[in-house]
Design a protein around this motif. Sequence first.
Motif, short mmCIF file in Angstrom:
data_model
loop_
_atom_site.label_atom_id
_atom_site.label_comp_id
_atom_site.label_asym_id
_atom_site.label_seq_id
_atom_site.Cartn_x
_atom_site.Cartn_y
_atom_site.Cartn_z
N SER A 1 0.80 -1.22 0.00
CA SER A 1 0.00 0.00 0.00
C SER A 1 0.84 1.27 0.00
O SER A 1 0.32 2.36 -0.31
N PHE A 2 2.15 1.18 0.33
CA PHE A 2 3.00 2.36 0.33
C PHE A 2 3.93 2.41 -0.88
O PHE A 2 4.91 3.17 -0.88
N ILE A 3 3.64 1.62 -1.90
CA ILE A 3 4.47 1.61 -3.11
C ILE A 3 3.86 2.55 -4.15
O ILE A 3 2.67 2.46 -4.45
N ARG A 4 4.70 3.45 -4.69
CA ARG A 4 4.23 4.39 -5.70
C ARG A 4 4.66 3.92 -7.09
O ARG A 4 5.81 3.53 -7.29
N VAL B 1 14.11 2.53 -10.91
CA VAL B 1 12.95 3.29 -10.43
C VAL B 1 12.93 3.41 -8.92
O VAL B 1 12.37 4.38 -8.38
N ASP B 2 13.54 2.48 -8.19
CA ASP B 2 13.47 2.53 -6.73
C ASP B 2 14.23 3.72 -6.16
O ASP B 2 13.99 4.11 -5.02
N PHE B 3 15.14 4.32 -6.96
CA PHE B 3 15.83 5.53 -6.49
C PHE B 3 14.93 6.77 -6.55
O PHE B 3 15.35 7.85 -6.13
N GLN B 4 13.70 6.62 -7.08
CA GLN B 4 12.81 7.77 -7.23
C GLN B 4 11.88 7.98 -6.03
O GLN B 4 10.98 8.81 -6.07
N VAL B 5 12.09 7.24 -4.97
CA VAL B 5 11.33 7.48 -3.74
C VAL B 5 11.70 8.87 -3.20
O VAL B 5 12.88 9.24 -3.18
N THR B 6 10.72 9.62 -2.76
CA THR B 6 10.94 11.01 -2.34
C THR B 6 10.64 11.19 -0.85
O THR B 6 10.02 10.34 -0.21
N GLU B 7 11.04 12.35 -0.33
CA GLU B 7 10.72 12.70 1.04
C GLU B 7 9.20 12.77 1.23
O GLU B 7 8.68 12.38 2.29
N GLU B 8 8.50 13.24 0.22
CA GLU B 8 7.03 13.29 0.29
C GLU B 8 6.45 11.89 0.45
O GLU B 8 5.50 11.68 1.22
N ASP B 9 7.02 10.92 -0.27
CA ASP B 9 6.56 9.53 -0.12
C ASP B 9 6.73 9.06 1.32
O ASP B 9 5.85 8.41 1.89
N MET B 10 7.87 9.39 1.92
CA MET B 10 8.14 8.96 3.28
C MET B 10 7.23 9.65 4.29
O MET B 10 6.88 9.06 5.32
N ASP B 11 6.84 10.87 4.00
CA ASP B 11 5.96 11.59 4.92
C ASP B 11 4.53 11.07 4.87
O ASP B 11 3.74 11.35 5.78
#
Length: 326
Positions: free
Chosen positions: A87-90, A120-130
């Motif tokens: 559910s937390f995968i973009r 693509v896994d390097f494209q996780v952002t701070e917004e995703d983590m928040d």
Amino acid sequence: MSALIDGIKGNRFAVLGRAGMDLFADPIGTKSEDADTFRADLGGSSANICAGLAKLGSQASLITSVSDDAVGRFCMNKLEYYGVDTSFIRVVGGEYRMSLAVYESRIDDFQNVIYRNGAVDFQVTEEDMDKVDYSSFSAIISAGTVFAAEPSRSATFRAFENARNATLPIIFDIDYRPYSWPSPEVAADVLSRAGEASDLIVGNDEEFGFMAGGVDKGFAKATELAEKPGRIVIYKMGEKGAVTLADGQEIHTGIYPIDAVKPNGAGDSFMAGLLASIATGHSLEDAVMRGSACASIVVSQPGCAPAMPTTSQLDAFLAAHPGPTR
């Protein structure tokens, strides 16, 4: 150390890092260049840890990004098949691609070809983590590869900060892969920062040595990290076993010798077995040994995620296999 153990015993893990596709030559012993058939399954260190945890009865959520294509959907389907929360995968469009590993079920002249261009896994952002609900987890796990590039590096440090604010312990698998990094100097600096921010650190002698500036300095580096109150450091030495450093103690453990068909996947399975065993009430020493047994099981079979044992398979292995080396 009690806060760390309590978090692991909560048995609800958020795992940061990559998923990918594994292609491995079939049958056992076949070299990739001679293969007519390859089997496909889930790969990527963090995805493997998730699959291992889920098969051992833990709750695991992978936090990453996947490509908007057939391979990305393949990986999502496999994660769900193994019982991993997605559910937390973009999903990310464009030219970014999943990591791909092409390898063999053989020990002699083992080859593992990694495709990581535009990962693509390097494209996780701070917004995703928040966006993550940290209160729904009891601990977070990170593999070192997430720190190799931006924006994933900054995003993972943000996740560490968010976890700390939520009083979640941070579990760190050094998992140094030179091909992902711009330079060894950057890697040593960033991985050291991640280690300092973590509560449980797992790595092998080469990885600790890399962080320290020389393999001969690796154990000293592990010992230094273990001086922080409440922190556990596990220093793995391959066939020589492991040393667990906790509360001023050194716990030496061996391995379960096995006829291996490949070398990869052991570290991911060790981490899953270690954490799931602590979560179900085993002592730290016993949990390390159960993690070692999981590693032996995985290298004795083709593939990584499909080779991860269930609890019943792990217990059967321990009951049937001679005791560990000393």
